[in-house]
Design an enzyme around this catalytic site. Structure first.
Site, short mmCIF file in Angstrom:
data_model
loop_
_atom_site.label_atom_id
_atom_site.label_comp_id
_atom_site.label_asym_id
_atom_site.label_seq_id
_atom_site.Cartn_x
_atom_site.Cartn_y
_atom_site.Cartn_z
N LYS A 1 -25.52 -26.12 -16.67
CA LYS A 1 -26.92 -26.00 -17.12
C LYS A 1 -27.01 -25.72 -18.61
O LYS A 1 -28.09 -25.45 -19.12
CB LYS A 1 -27.62 -24.90 -16.32
CG LYS A 1 -27.55 -25.12 -14.81
CD LYS A 1 -28.65 -24.38 -14.08
CE LYS A 1 -28.50 -24.57 -12.57
NZ LYS A 1 -29.71 -24.25 -11.84
N ASP B 1 -34.77 -29.29 -12.50
CA ASP B 1 -34.12 -28.01 -12.80
C ASP B 1 -34.74 -27.47 -14.10
O ASP B 1 -34.51 -28.01 -15.18
CB ASP B 1 -32.60 -28.19 -12.95
CG ASP B 1 -31.90 -26.84 -12.98
OD1 ASP B 1 -32.32 -25.99 -13.79
OD2 ASP B 1 -30.97 -26.64 -12.18
N ILE B 2 -35.52 -26.41 -13.97
CA ILE B 2 -36.30 -25.91 -15.11
C ILE B 2 -35.36 -25.34 -16.17
O ILE B 2 -35.48 -25.63 -17.36
CB ILE B 2 -37.31 -24.84 -14.63
CG1 ILE B 2 -38.21 -25.47 -13.56
CG2 ILE B 2 -38.13 -24.30 -15.79
CD1 ILE B 2 -39.04 -24.49 -12.79
N LYS C 1 -53.64 -32.05 7.07
CA LYS C 1 -52.77 -31.20 7.88
C LYS C 1 -52.06 -32.06 8.94
O LYS C 1 -52.71 -32.87 9.62
CB LYS C 1 -53.61 -30.12 8.56
CG LYS C 1 -52.78 -29.13 9.32
CD LYS C 1 -53.66 -28.12 10.03
CE LYS C 1 -52.79 -27.35 11.01
NZ LYS C 1 -53.57 -26.70 12.04
N ASP D 1 -34.91 -25.89 -4.59
CA ASP D 1 -34.12 -27.04 -5.09
C ASP D 1 -34.73 -28.36 -4.66
O ASP D 1 -34.59 -29.37 -5.35
CB ASP D 1 -32.68 -26.95 -4.56
CG ASP D 1 -31.93 -25.79 -5.21
OD1 ASP D 1 -32.18 -25.55 -6.41
OD2 ASP D 1 -31.13 -25.13 -4.53
N ASN E 1 -38.94 -19.36 -0.20
CA ASN E 1 -37.70 -18.59 -0.03
C ASN E 1 -38.01 -17.11 -0.13
O ASN E 1 -39.16 -16.71 -0.35
CB ASN E 1 -36.64 -19.04 -1.04
CG ASN E 1 -37.11 -18.81 -2.46
OD1 ASN E 1 -37.36 -17.69 -2.86
ND2 ASN E 1 -37.26 -19.90 -3.22
#
Ligand code: CTP
Length: 400
Positions: free
Chosen positions: A342, A305-306, A287, A277, A209
């Site tokens: 969270k 989810d850390i 490859k 995510d 990202n």
């Protein structure tokens, strides 16, 4: 130890002034930025040129210099400093400081400052023992001026006794000690995640990202300079390691979680990473090749989810857990939901819509969402966000 600390070193006249050159080096070795003011007396013993060469900055000498005032007003000299150090401090400059006399640049800066001042006296033993000097010193100590030395020993004037300037190493150590003891997060451990994660598709391709890691890295730097032992778990970025921070480099969300768990216990954890995510359920071992079957179909699976994992109630839970909420719409509303989902203590919500330019930009607009409500911070640079957050963390942990 002195990373990002700015020292204004005032060198007054006396044979010990030559040691100020060594002091500049010792302070810079520890990471400080040093700017020097040289008195007329001081310039009889060391030259502005040598101080300037060693400090890597201009040396200021004259209260009435039009050029100096135009470039940097004398008030600005102290505003720009975190600590003023007078070394050597002669009997004369101690007397001026005591009585508020301001007849040259050094004494004017010392009178105009609201910063803390450390003096390293150096003078003949009789001058040091004279009631006038001792009374002045008592006044300065009572005002909160920090004093290092003088040492006892043979003096340049042939006498023996107290009056020698402390060794540059000892003065530099006293400066470090000053910042250490006045550091609000000293003795605390902070854990910070930063950057994107890379989730492999095959050995050469990955999903990533746009996170630059700038905000997380700036937070780690601010926490370290507030005295916290800081561990930064960072995904791949182009940024250099922030000074004084232990950096653990990882690629994927799984590696990031493992590195965070290994870094515990921590007093505070800030999750600024843009963790992917999802990952490809089965990354190919070789490859992927183009073939007649067309583009590969990739099955995705959710990443751990850390933040939620480390915020869950447990003995190892840091006392303050802070998450970010990167949102493109309904920023505060989504942040509130995230805070609960969270189970973290604070969410710093920020707008990452293309229009806000947060991801690659230098600025950020934060809304601090907690059980107590929402604090709207004005738009500011990522470094300012980091400093403000470090100060808020120190405040919150201070009441533990
Ligand atoms: N976070 C995390 N681990 C993940 C996903 C997110 O630790 N696998 C953390 C981020 O570091 C951030 C917070 O959770 O502090 C919120 O991240 P964000 O991407 O805004 O939220 P998501 O949980 O991904 O929710 P959504 O994508 O639905 O907005």
């Amino acid at each position: 130890m002195l990373h990002e600390k700015r020292i204004l070193l005032i060198v007054s006249g006396g044979i010990a002034a030559y040691k100020s050159l060594e002091l500049v080096r010792r302070l810079r070795e520890r990471g400080a930025a040093v700017r020097c003011v040289l008195t007329r007396g001081g310039s009889q013993f060391v030259t502005p040129l040598s101080l300037s060469a060693l400090s890597g900055d201009k040396v200021y000498t004259d209260l009435f210099s039009l050029t100096d005032e135009a470039e940097m007003g004398h008030i600005q000299l102290s505003r720009d400093a975190d600590l003023l150090v007078v070394a050597p401090a002669t009997a004369d400059i101690l007397a001026k400081m005591t009585h508020g006399q301001a007849d040259d640049l050094a004494s004017t800066v010392l009178l105009a400052t609201d910063k803390e001042v450390m003096v390293a006296p150096a003078m003949n033993v009789r001058m040091w023992e004279h009631a006038a000097t001792q009374n002045n010193l008592a006044t300065l100590l009572a005002r909160g001026v920090h004093v290092i030395g003088p040492e006892e020993g043979d003096m340049a004037c042939g006498e023996y006794g107290p009056g020698r300037l402390s060794e540059p190493d000892d003065i530099a150590a006293a400066v470090s000690e000053f910042f250490q003891s006045s550091s609000p997060l000293s003795g605390r451990h902070a854990l910070v995640t930063s950057g994107p994660t890379h989730e492999p598709i095959d050995p050469v391709r990955y999903i990533a990202n746009r996170s630059s890691g700038r905000q997380g890295h700036a937070i780690a730097a601010a926490l370290a300079s507030s005295g916290a032992k800081t561990t930064l778990v960072s995904g791949p970025t182009n940024l250099s390691d922030p000074p004084g921070v232990d950096v653990v480099r990882v690629e994927s969300a799984h590696e990031m979680l493992a590195a965070c768990e290994a870094a515990l216990p921590a007093d505070v954890a800030i999750f600024a990473a843009a963790v992917a995510d999802w990952r490809v359920a089965q990354a190919a071992e070789e490859k992927l090749k183009k073939n007649s079957a067309g583009p590969p179909v990739m099955e995705m699976t959710e990443n751990p989810d850390i933040l939620a994992t480390l915020a869950a109630p447990s003995n190892a839970r840091p006392s303050l857990v802070i998450g970010f909420a990167a949102e493109t719409e309904k920023v505060v509303a989504h942040a509130r939901t995230k805070l609960e989902r969270k189970s973290c203590d604070w969410i710093l919500a920020n707008d990452v819509s293309a229009a806000a330019g947060t991801f690659d930009g230098n600025d950020n607009t934060i809304h601090l969402v907690s059980a107590d409500g929402v604090e709207d911070w004005p738009r500011m640079s990522k470094a300012e966000v980091a400093n403000r957050l470090a100060a808020r963390i120190a405040e919150a942990l201070g009441t533990d």
